[in-house]
Design a protein around this motif. Structure first.
Motif, mmCIF file in Angstrom:
data_model
loop_
_atom_site.group_PDB
_atom_site.id
_atom_site.type_symbol
_atom_site.label_atom_id
_atom_site.label_comp_id
_atom_site.label_asym_id
_atom_site.label_seq_id
_atom_site.Cartn_x
_atom_site.Cartn_y
_atom_site.Cartn_z
ATOM 1 N N PHE A 109 8.034 35.243 5.769
ATOM 2 C CA PHE A 109 8.762 34.536 4.717
ATOM 3 C C PHE A 109 10.103 34.001 5.223
ATOM 4 C CE2 PHE A 109 6.183 37.990 2.987
ATOM 5 C CZ PHE A 109 5.195 37.210 2.394
ATOM 6 N N ALA A 110 10.124 33.614 6.485
ATOM 7 C CA ALA A 110 11.359 33.133 7.103
ATOM 8 C C ALA A 110 11.942 31.928 6.371
ATOM 9 C CB ALA A 110 11.104 32.795 8.572
ATOM 10 N N GLY A 111 11.101 31.058 5.858
ATOM 11 C CA GLY A 111 11.598 29.890 5.135
ATOM 12 C C GLY A 111 12.412 30.271 3.927
ATOM 13 N N GLU A 112 11.967 31.312 3.225
ATOM 14 C CA GLU A 112 12.710 31.795 2.066
ATOM 15 C C GLU A 112 14.040 32.415 2.491
ATOM 16 O OE1 GLU A 112 8.988 30.670 0.921
ATOM 17 O OE2 GLU A 112 9.267 32.312 2.347
ATOM 18 N N TYR A 113 14.049 33.048 3.663
ATOM 19 C CA TYR A 113 15.293 33.653 4.155
ATOM 20 C C TYR A 113 16.316 32.557 4.479
ATOM 21 C CZ TYR A 113 12.013 37.543 4.933
ATOM 22 O OH TYR A 113 11.051 38.515 4.782
ATOM 23 N N PHE A 114 15.874 31.493 5.139
ATOM 24 C CA PHE A 114 16.774 30.388 5.435
ATOM 25 C C PHE A 114 17.276 29.747 4.138
ATOM 26 C CE2 PHE A 114 15.279 30.398 9.835
ATOM 27 C CZ PHE A 114 16.389 29.941 10.527
ATOM 28 N N ALA A 115 16.368 29.526 3.187
ATOM 29 C CA ALA A 115 16.763 28.884 1.929
ATOM 30 C C ALA A 115 17.795 29.718 1.183
ATOM 31 C CB ALA A 115 15.531 28.658 1.049
ATOM 32 N N THR A 116 17.685 31.041 1.318
ATOM 33 C CA THR A 116 18.657 31.938 0.693
ATOM 34 C C THR A 116 19.970 31.937 1.453
ATOM 35 O OG1 THR A 116 16.891 33.390 -0.143
ATOM 36 C CG2 THR A 116 19.105 34.329 0.003
ATOM 37 N N ASP A 117 19.906 32.197 2.759
ATOM 38 C CA ASP A 117 21.119 32.387 3.550
ATOM 39 C C ASP A 117 21.889 31.086 3.767
ATOM 40 O OD1 ASP A 117 22.521 34.603 5.039
ATOM 41 O OD2 ASP A 117 22.367 33.139 6.658
ATOM 42 N N ASN A 167 11.727 25.375 13.178
ATOM 43 C CA ASN A 167 12.514 24.886 14.305
ATOM 44 C C ASN A 167 13.386 25.961 14.947
ATOM 45 O OD1 ASN A 167 12.194 21.876 14.774
ATOM 46 N ND2 ASN A 167 12.467 21.909 12.555
ATOM 47 N N ASN A 168 13.486 27.123 14.314
ATOM 48 C CA ASN A 168 14.352 28.192 14.823
ATOM 49 C C ASN A 168 13.651 29.554 14.762
ATOM 50 O OD1 ASN A 168 17.193 26.772 15.061
ATOM 51 N ND2 ASN A 168 16.334 26.122 13.099
ATOM 52 N N PRO A 169 12.609 29.758 15.598
ATOM 53 C CA PRO A 169 11.855 31.017 15.528
ATOM 54 C C PRO A 169 12.702 32.256 15.821
ATOM 55 C CG PRO A 169 11.242 29.741 17.471
ATOM 56 C CD PRO A 169 12.054 28.838 16.599
ATOM 57 N N THR A 170 13.667 32.149 16.712
ATOM 58 C CA THR A 170 14.489 33.318 17.029
ATOM 59 C C THR A 170 15.332 33.732 15.839
ATOM 60 O OG1 THR A 170 14.588 32.736 19.381
ATOM 61 C CG2 THR A 170 16.272 34.248 18.564
ATOM 62 N N GLN A 171 15.963 32.755 15.172
ATOM 63 C CA GLN A 171 16.759 33.087 13.985
ATOM 64 C C GLN A 171 15.867 33.573 12.849
ATOM 65 O OE1 GLN A 171 20.128 33.322 13.580
ATOM 66 N NE2 GLN A 171 19.548 34.197 11.609
ATOM 67 N N SER A 172 14.661 33.011 12.754
ATOM 68 C CA SER A 172 13.703 33.480 11.740
ATOM 69 C C SER A 172 13.452 34.969 11.915
ATOM 70 C CB SER A 172 12.384 32.719 11.864
ATOM 71 O OG SER A 172 12.531 31.361 11.528
ATOM 72 N N ALA A 173 13.194 35.370 13.158
ATOM 73 C CA ALA A 173 12.944 36.781 13.441
ATOM 74 C C ALA A 173 14.179 37.625 13.176
ATOM 75 C CB ALA A 173 12.486 36.946 14.887
ATOM 76 N N THR A 174 15.347 37.099 13.529
ATOM 77 C CA THR A 174 16.588 37.843 13.319
ATOM 78 C C THR A 174 16.829 38.108 11.841
ATOM 79 O OG1 THR A 174 17.581 36.935 15.327
ATOM 80 C CG2 THR A 174 19.093 37.803 13.670
ATOM 81 N N TYR A 175 16.571 37.107 11.001
ATOM 82 C CA TYR A 175 16.689 37.323 9.553
ATOM 83 C C TYR A 175 15.781 38.463 9.096
ATOM 84 C CZ TYR A 175 19.412 33.104 8.340
ATOM 85 O OH TYR A 175 20.397 32.165 8.192
ATOM 86 N N ALA A 176 14.531 38.455 9.585
ATOM 87 C CA ALA A 176 13.571 39.482 9.174
ATOM 88 C C ALA A 176 13.987 40.864 9.667
ATOM 89 C CB ALA A 176 12.175 39.138 9.681
ATOM 90 N N VAL A 177 14.403 40.931 10.924
ATOM 91 C CA VAL A 177 14.683 42.218 11.561
ATOM 92 C C VAL A 177 15.989 42.834 11.080
ATOM 93 C CG1 VAL A 177 15.190 43.334 13.775
ATOM 94 C CG2 VAL A 177 13.317 41.675 13.606
ATOM 95 N N THR A 178 17.023 42.011 10.941
ATOM 96 C CA THR A 178 18.362 42.564 10.695
ATOM 97 C C THR A 178 18.853 42.456 9.264
ATOM 98 O OG1 THR A 178 19.541 40.488 11.203
ATOM 99 C CG2 THR A 178 19.003 41.954 13.057
ATOM 100 N N LYS A 179 18.203 41.623 8.452
ATOM 101 C CA LYS A 179 18.734 41.414 7.107
ATOM 102 C C LYS A 179 17.691 41.644 6.021
ATOM 103 C CE LYS A 179 21.627 38.240 4.433
ATOM 104 N NZ LYS A 179 22.419 36.962 4.460
ATOM 105 N N PHE A 180 16.793 40.700 5.851
ATOM 106 C CA PHE A 180 15.881 40.759 4.707
ATOM 107 C C PHE A 180 14.847 41.871 4.838
ATOM 108 C CE2 PHE A 180 17.706 36.556 4.717
ATOM 109 C CZ PHE A 180 17.996 36.332 3.378
ATOM 110 N N GLY A 181 14.387 42.134 6.063
ATOM 111 C CA GLY A 181 13.416 43.205 6.282
ATOM 112 C C GLY A 181 13.986 44.343 7.090
#
Length: 371
Positions: free
Chosen positions: A70-78, A274-288
């Motif tokens: 759900f990385a897209g939702e994390y970007f839309a939020t952050d 376009n930003n797989p590393t930041q997508s993973a970072t959102y999941a690992v360190t914040k939303f998940g």
């Protein structure tokens, strides 16, 4: 056994996905609730909200735990895309429990939902649920047959004849439909009943294993094997994944709200792909953060998922869109699975308006599954 924190191995996920969308009485009852409901804690009075330029707070029912899916939702939020679109907040409601996103939306606990497998929506609509698909993350289903290059690689469906195929009990009807669509029957294979761990594939107890392309193949690769993936979508079951659903009432009465939501979703997912590393970072360190996820493996998962989110039509028409041909393919597949549905269960008019009004949302993307 709990899912591995590294890849959130879906040992119980597929069973949840299949049965959550097919439980008749629960969905039927929820449909009645929705028809009678006038509001919920997550809904707003759309006319007043739209006039004021604010849609308040809504709930989004996710199809699974808060991992990189759900990385897209994390970007839309952050990045503030949801707030810029007029929402005070879009509350991300994690899935993976006993209640499906369909039930959560139909009962009014969330205004919008993400349903992992389009066939779940078909099952629910077939049973009378007043919902429609208004977009989808994945235009190619992640459902696949996994085999190993080092053992018995199976690259085409014809090659399953006479082979030992590892199937979870809940997926046997779907695989049987797949075979029948291609002139075969379940008697053409040796069914090996498995759970959700690829150990039987590694040990040779089965030649191939029913899986999700965004998950088990990555586990096999991590274990030192070369995964061979055969997509169900290439053989008559082209079901969309993480389908975006809303009730018919919401579509009719909160159209501006849904368009604002879809605009923010499109922006968020363009960033995520376009930003797989930041997508993973959102999941690992914040939303998940409470899921104990692994950064490298989450990067691998979002890259695999992105390959299923973009095809030639998406490149032309925008993320989350579903072409007429793909809608027709989904309906045909759902009918083959035994559901009574028509193309009317899809409503892409909202997204078409979003992109017509905001053509700059159609951006270049680094991946495509145009084949």
């Amino acid at each position: 056994m709990n899912p591995s924190p590294a890849l959130s191995r879906p040992f119980d996920r597929r069973q949840f996905l299949r049965f959550a969308g097919i439980g008749g009485a629960a969905i039927g009852g929820a449909a009645v609730l929705a028809a009678c409901s006038t509001g919920s804690p997550t809904s707003v009075a759309s006319t007043a909200a739209a006039a004021a330029g604010s849609f308040g707070t809504i709930g989004l029912a996710l199809s699974w735990i808060k991992n990189v899916e759900f990385a897209g939702e994390y970007f839309a939020t952050d990045k503030g895309y949801f707030t810029s679109a007029g929402f005070d907040e879009v509350t991300l409601l994690a899935g993976g429990g006993q209640t499906s996103p369909v039930e959560t939306v139909v009962s009014g606990q969330a205004l919008v939902g993400l349903v992992a497998d389009g066939s779940q929506v078909g099952a629910s609509v077939s049973q009378g649920a007043p919902i429609k698909i208004i977009g989808a993350h994945l235009v190619k289903s992640a459902s696949c047959l996994l085999s190993l290059e080092e053992k018995t690689p199976i690259k085409t469906l014809a090659e399953v004849k006479g082979k030992k195929i590892g199937l979870q009990a809940s997926v046997i009807p779907e695989f049987q439909a797949l075979l029948e669509l291609n002139g075969m029957t379940i008697d053409d294979i040796e069914v090996v009943t498995v759970q959700y761990d690829i150990a039987p594939l590694i040990s040779g107890a089965c030649d191939a294993f029913c899986s999700f392309a965004t998950n088990e193949p990555l586990i096999a690769e991590e274990d030192g094997y070369t995964p061979v993936i055969m997509y169900f979508a290439d053989y008559g079951l082209p079901l969309v994944g993480d389908a975006i659903i809303a009730t018919e009432d919401t579509i009719n009465s909160k159209r501006d709200l849904l368009k604002a939501f879809l605009k923010a979703e499109s922006q968020g997912w363009a960033d995520a792909i376009n930003n797989p590393t930041q997508s993973a970072t959102y999941a690992v360190t914040k939303f998940g953060a409470d899921q104990d996820l692994n950064q490298d493996q989450q990067v691998a998962e979002i890259k695999a998922q992105s390959l299923l989110m973009v095809d030639a039509d998406v490149l032309k028409n925008g993320l989350l869109t579903i072409s007429d041909d793909l809608i027709a393919g989904n309906v045909k597949a759902m009918v083959a699975l035994g559901y009574t549905v028509t193309a009317d269960m899809f409503d892409l008019s909202l997204l078409k308006e979003v992109y017509s009004e905001n053509p700059d949302l159609i951006v270049s993307l680094p991946v495509s599954t145009a084949s």
